[in-house]
Scaffold this active site. Structure first.
Site, PDB file in Angstrom:
ATOM      1  N   ASP A  12       0.850  -1.178   0.000  1.00 46.81           N
ATOM      2  CA  ASP A  12       0.000   0.000   0.000  1.00 46.81           C
ATOM      3  C   ASP A  12       0.895   1.241   0.000  1.00 46.81           C
ATOM      4  OD1 ASP A  12      -2.443   1.577   0.437  1.00 46.81           O
ATOM      5  OD2 ASP A  12      -1.647   1.858   2.446  1.00 46.81           O
ATOM      6  N   ASP A  14      -0.235   5.122   1.015  1.00 46.55           N
ATOM      7  CA  ASP A  14      -0.471   6.038   2.127  1.00 46.55           C
ATOM      8  C   ASP A  14      -0.500   5.298   3.460  1.00 46.55           C
ATOM      9  OD1 ASP A  14      -0.797   8.568   0.733  1.00 46.55           O
ATOM     10  OD2 ASP A  14      -2.648   7.746  -0.066  1.00 46.55           O
TER      11      ASP A  14
END
Length: 207
Positions: A12, A14
């Site tokens: 991922d 953020d």
């Protein structure tokens, strides 16, 4: 979890590789003021979900075209807000370790291409493969993004390690069939404090 079986890592962006939590929350607070939403409610949904899904959760009364407009406005608030966007603790250590171990990796994010590119650049990260909200029909918590990344890398999704910091991302990784490592104390196959810790675990698993 047998980390020696991992053949690729799907990360991922953020909150996992890029510390952008403050910027995300600032943008949603501003958006909430413009769209008549209690700013406190945005924190329940802002992390891990694509903007359009968060808008639908916060304003279920909006028609599809209004949702698209509202989501575009929310993203626009984030594009130039990079003042405190930095790599997370240990992010570069993990990426260096993946290179040393010859493990392919990709970034799979709920952000759009423009936002992903500016945030990754601010953190000094250039992924070999980037899968954004624009590359899939349905964003997280749907598993499509992680499955697409595994296919593009030419690896079996069941031998991929997904690294996430949000519940939608964890669900997406699990439903894709991958092993999942989670940050921020969230339940998953493996809990880690930061990407640097994962780097040490991967090295130890191969020694």
């Amino acid at each position: 979890m047998d980390l020696s079986a991992v053949t690729a890592v799907l990360l991922d962006m953020d909150g996992t590789l890029v510390d952008s939590d403050a910027a995300v929350e600032r943008a949603w607070r501003t958006w909430a003021g413009e769209y008549g939403v209690d700013p406190a409610r945005t924190r329940q949904y802002a992390h891990g979900n694509p903007a359009d899904r968060t808008v639908r959760l916060l304003r279920p009364d909006l028609a599809d075209d209004a949702v698209a407009t509202a989501a575009a406005r929310q993203l626009a608030l984030q594009y130039d807000d990079l003042v405190d966007v930095t790599p997370t603790t240990g992010a570069h250590d993990l990426l260096a370790t993946l290179a040393d171990l010859d493990l392919p990796w990709a970034v799979v994010t709920s952000a759009d291409v423009r936002l992903a590119e500016v945030r990754l650049a601010a953190a000094g990260i250039t992924p070999p493969l980037l899968i954004t909200r624009e590359h899939v029909r349905v964003g997280k918590p749907d598993p499509e993004g992680f499955r697409a990344a595994a296919e593009r890398l030419g690896v079996d999704i069941t031998r991929c390690l997904v690294v996430e910091d949000s519940q939608p991302g964890i669900v997406a990784g699990q439903d894709a069939g991958a092993m999942v490592a989670a940050l921020k104390g969230l339940p998953a196959d493996l809990q880690i404090d930061d990407p640097g810790q994962l780097a040490g675990l991967l090295v130890a698993a191969r020694s």
